[in-house]
Motif scaffolding. Structure first.
Motif, mmCIF file in Angstrom:
data_model
loop_
_atom_site.group_PDB
_atom_site.id
_atom_site.type_symbol
_atom_site.label_atom_id
_atom_site.label_comp_id
_atom_site.label_asym_id
_atom_site.label_seq_id
_atom_site.Cartn_x
_atom_site.Cartn_y
_atom_site.Cartn_z
ATOM 1 N N SER A 97 0.641 26.103 -2.751
ATOM 2 C CA SER A 97 0.410 25.155 -1.669
ATOM 3 C C SER A 97 1.626 24.274 -1.458
ATOM 4 N N ASP A 98 1.673 23.652 -0.254
ATOM 5 C CA ASP A 98 2.751 22.692 -0.048
ATOM 6 C C ASP A 98 2.426 21.329 -0.650
ATOM 7 N N ASP A 99 1.311 21.270 -1.442
ATOM 8 C CA ASP A 99 1.065 20.072 -2.251
ATOM 9 C C ASP A 99 1.846 20.125 -3.557
ATOM 10 N N ASN A 100 2.718 21.139 -3.672
ATOM 11 C CA ASN A 100 3.612 21.307 -4.826
ATOM 12 C C ASN A 100 2.862 21.744 -6.080
ATOM 13 N N SER A 101 1.770 22.496 -5.885
ATOM 14 C CA SER A 101 1.028 22.998 -7.044
ATOM 15 C C SER A 101 0.688 24.472 -6.868
ATOM 16 N N ALA A 115 -4.020 24.654 -13.389
ATOM 17 C CA ALA A 115 -3.188 24.220 -12.265
ATOM 18 C C ALA A 115 -1.797 23.879 -12.779
ATOM 19 N N LEU A 116 -0.792 24.262 -12.032
ATOM 20 C CA LEU A 116 0.593 23.922 -12.340
ATOM 21 C C LEU A 116 1.055 22.888 -11.324
ATOM 22 N N SER A 117 1.587 21.791 -11.799
ATOM 23 C CA SER A 117 2.016 20.714 -10.914
ATOM 24 C C SER A 117 3.538 20.657 -10.836
ATOM 25 N N ASP A 118 4.036 20.013 -9.798
ATOM 26 C CA ASP A 118 5.492 19.842 -9.604
ATOM 27 C C ASP A 118 6.211 21.177 -9.752
ATOM 28 N N VAL A 119 5.702 22.165 -9.049
ATOM 29 C CA VAL A 119 6.219 23.535 -9.192
ATOM 30 C C VAL A 119 7.483 23.757 -8.375
ATOM 31 N N HIS A 120 7.382 23.474 -7.070
ATOM 32 C CA HIS A 120 8.526 23.674 -6.178
ATOM 33 C C HIS A 120 8.714 22.431 -5.325
ATOM 34 N N GLY A 121 9.824 21.748 -5.565
ATOM 35 C CA GLY A 121 10.067 20.471 -4.906
ATOM 36 C C GLY A 121 10.579 20.602 -3.495
ATOM 37 N N GLN A 122 11.100 19.499 -2.988
ATOM 38 C CA GLN A 122 11.524 19.383 -1.599
ATOM 39 C C GLN A 122 12.729 20.277 -1.314
ATOM 40 N N GLY A 123 12.613 21.025 -0.229
ATOM 41 C CA GLY A 123 13.727 21.807 0.288
ATOM 42 C C GLY A 123 13.989 21.392 1.717
ATOM 43 N N SER A 143 6.762 32.754 -8.873
ATOM 44 C CA SER A 143 6.570 31.956 -7.666
ATOM 45 C C SER A 143 7.930 31.632 -7.074
ATOM 46 N N THR A 144 7.984 31.490 -5.750
ATOM 47 C CA THR A 144 9.189 31.041 -5.062
ATOM 48 C C THR A 144 8.823 29.861 -4.184
ATOM 49 N N GLY A 145 9.849 29.074 -3.803
ATOM 50 C CA GLY A 145 9.524 27.877 -3.056
ATOM 51 C C GLY A 145 10.570 27.447 -2.066
ATOM 52 N N TYR A 146 10.334 26.280 -1.493
ATOM 53 C CA TYR A 146 11.255 25.686 -0.544
ATOM 54 C C TYR A 146 12.442 25.037 -1.249
ATOM 55 N N ASP A 147 12.376 24.865 -2.576
ATOM 56 C CA ASP A 147 13.361 24.026 -3.274
ATOM 57 C C ASP A 147 14.811 24.512 -3.377
ATOM 58 N N PRO A 148 15.229 25.733 -3.499
ATOM 59 C CA PRO A 148 14.552 27.031 -3.504
ATOM 60 C C PRO A 148 14.694 27.700 -4.873
ATOM 61 N N ASP A 169 18.553 27.968 0.308
ATOM 62 C CA ASP A 169 17.466 27.565 1.181
ATOM 63 C C ASP A 169 16.190 28.225 0.674
ATOM 64 N N CYS A 170 15.060 27.963 1.348
ATOM 65 C CA CYS A 170 13.786 28.489 0.857
ATOM 66 C C CYS A 170 13.835 30.013 0.755
ATOM 67 N N VAL A 171 13.039 30.554 -0.162
ATOM 68 C CA VAL A 171 13.183 31.952 -0.536
ATOM 69 C C VAL A 171 11.818 32.619 -0.657
ATOM 70 N N PHE A 172 11.769 33.902 -0.324
ATOM 71 C CA PHE A 172 10.624 34.770 -0.587
ATOM 72 C C PHE A 172 11.082 35.844 -1.567
ATOM 73 N N ALA A 173 10.163 36.363 -2.374
ATOM 74 C CA ALA A 173 10.551 37.403 -3.335
ATOM 75 C C ALA A 173 9.434 38.411 -3.504
ATOM 76 N N ILE A 174 9.781 39.544 -4.095
ATOM 77 C CA ILE A 174 8.805 40.587 -4.402
ATOM 78 C C ILE A 174 9.280 41.346 -5.633
ATOM 79 N N LEU A 175 8.337 41.762 -6.466
ATOM 80 C CA LEU A 175 8.648 42.581 -7.632
ATOM 81 C C LEU A 175 8.641 44.055 -7.253
#
Length: 518
Positions: A97-101, A115-123, A143-148, A169-175
């Motif tokens: 989520s964009d609630d950073n969890s 729940a995991l908190s503070d996962v991906h910060g501000q990007g 997981s990937t995020g906006y942080d990135p 910049d923000c990133v998407f990934a796949i295995l």
């Protein structure tokens, strides 16, 4: 998908016209689901019976695929839920989520187990998670995020195993299917390949051609089932591909106007589906500079097979079920559509049970879902395909009249009249490989400078030739089947076909098939 656009998106959803109850459902539409808000991500359960969907209303919902009935709602996030992934055993869901969890859910109880908190910060484009995925053994997920950042987590302890920073910049990934490689694509316009076990950068994926767009964002990537190819869309609407692990650019093609949001590859590796979207997310309906179409492509040729139009705003995700019979698409307009790929003849197994006579007929049909399904079915049953092609396809017979026609056209390349030279050039280009050998022989003469120049143009543009008759289409498709099957028997058949009329395009195709197999 800038956070500030959420309000604009909400207004666009409110103003979007509702689908009339009397309006007939598009062909192949199995279920049309109305989500309470825009949809961020969707994913089929491993058995294909349940679809998980994440919403901008901060919920994660489960739907029964067969009936479209909502069976569960997961609540707990305090921001938009942007991505979701099923565990390999189908018992656990993770949502970002964009609630950073990131939250972990027990599918049976509907309760959060962690729940995991503070996962991906501000990007530069927001805060939170952009993509999630499980390792095949279920012991870890990424997981990937906006942080990135790209981060890998222990499933049991929820502790971070490692993190990878490789983009700006923000990133998407796949295995990769075997879980050994991690491919990443970013809004910074770069794509990279990583060793999933160590986090080591294996190298950049070369972007060819260069992304010529205001927003160079590379979309959600997808591996082929065997892990040998990687695909991604981009801000210029092109599909791009790379060979893996070599990272060299492969075939690509123009697929959409504007931004190409995501791609997905069918389980048999023969089909690619792509979707269009606005580069900034849910900005109303298409205006001519971008599209929200859902398009199916033959991976072997890059040819469009079918186009679907089931949404009024940007398409956020496309997902194919593990058995290849269903496609789910979601949109910022708050709709989810489940499509029946069997009804659309976009499932290789459609033709799997057909006898040789029916399959032979499919191979002779014009390019489209029926011939595509015939090719996939033939490749999936090599013994049947080799026997059918070996018995029914004969080398091209000599055609003296055609040879005389080509010779006359080559002479016209040196005619005194410009109009005659131009027409001969066009006619020879259209003949493609049917005229290639004769044109090459003409270059050996040597000819006049005028003929030399035009002959080179013909050889460079000769791919304009297209099979027109049922027999030619069947030959072309049969050669594709033989090339994919490979092996000694397929090579023997190609060599036999390559011994036909040397001036025939069909003979030239068979000979090329032999060369490809070396």
């Amino acid at each position: 998908m800038i956070r500030g656009l959420v309000a604009v998106m909400a207004l666009a959803i409110i103003g979007a016209a509702a689908v009339s109850a009397e309006e007939p459902a598009p062909k192949g539409q199995l279920q049309r689901l109305e989500f309470p808000s825009g949809v961020g991500d969707i994913q089929f359960s491993p058995d294909g019976k349940v679809l998980a969907a994440t919403g901008f209303d901060r919920t994660l919902r489960l739907y029964e695929v067969a009936t479209g009935k909502q069976v569960e709602v997961f609540e707990g996030h305090t921001g938009r839920v942007t991505c979701v992934a099923w565990s390999p055993d189908g018992r656990t869901l993770i949502s970002g989520s964009d609630d950073n969890s990131i939250r972990i859910w027990d599918v049976q109880t509907g309760k959060a187990t962690g729940a995991l908190s503070d996962v991906h910060g501000q990007g530069s484009h927001g805060t939170g998670t952009t993509s999630l995925g499980w390792f095949p053994d279920g012991k870890a997920f990424f997981s990937t995020g906006y942080d990135p950042l790209m981060r890998i987590w222990n499933t049991q302890t929820h502790e971070e195993i490692r993190n990878i920073r490789g983009h700006d910049d923000c990133v998407f990934a796949i295995l990769s299917p075997d879980g050994k490689l991690l491919a990443s694509a970013s809004q910074d316009g770069t794509a990279r390949l990583w060793d999933a076990a160590t986090g080591e950068l294996l190298g950049d994926l070369e972007i060819q051609p260069r992304i010529d767009a205001t927003n160079p964002h590379l979309g959600v990537p997808a591996f082929s089932p065997d892990g040998s190819r990687l695909f991604s869309g981009a801000g210029d609407g092109k599909v791009r591909s790379w060979t893996i692990p070599g990272r060299k650019p492969g075939a690509g093609w123009d697929a959409h106007k504007g931004f190409l949001g995501c791609v997905e590859v069918s389980p048999d590796g023969g089909l690619l589906v792509s979707s269009g979207m606005h580069p900034q997310g849910g900005i109303g309906a298409p205006d001519g500079t971008w599209d929200n179409a859902i398009r199916f492509w033959d991976i072997a040729t890059g040819k469009l097979l079918v186009e679907l139009n089931g949404h009024r705003m940007s398409v956020s995700r496309c997902r194919i079920s593990a058995d290849g019979t269903r496609l789910a698409t979601s949109s910022w307009d708050g709709t989810i559509v489940i499509w029946d790929l069997v009804a659309l003849d976009l499932c290789g197994q459609n033709a799997a049970g057909e006898d040789a006579e029916s399959l032979w007929k499919r191979l002779g049909e014009a390019a489209g879902p029926r011939s595509w399904a015939g090719i996939r079915a033939a490749v999936a049953d090599p013994a049947k395909a080799l026997a059918m092609i070996g018995e029914r396809l004969a080398p091209a017979a000599n055609d003296p009249e055609f040879s005389r026609k080509v010779a006359a056209l080559i002479r016209d390349l040196d005619d005194d009249k410009f109009s005659v030279r131009e027409q001969a050039l066009k006619d020879l280009v259209q003949l493609g490989p049917r005229a290639e050998l004769a044109v090459r022989r003409a270059l050996e003469s040597p000819p006049s400078p005028e003929v030399q120049m035009r002959a080179r143009v013909i050889l460079e543009e000769g791919a304009a030739w297209r099979p027109e008759t049922e027999e030619e289409r069947r030959w072309v498709n049969a050669v594709k089947v033989l090339e994919e099957i490979g092996g000694e028997k397929a090579r023997e058949i190609l060599e036999k076909l390559g011994g036909g009329d040397p001036d025939s395009a069909l003979t030239a195709l068979a000979r090329r098939g032999v060369e490809k197999g070396k």
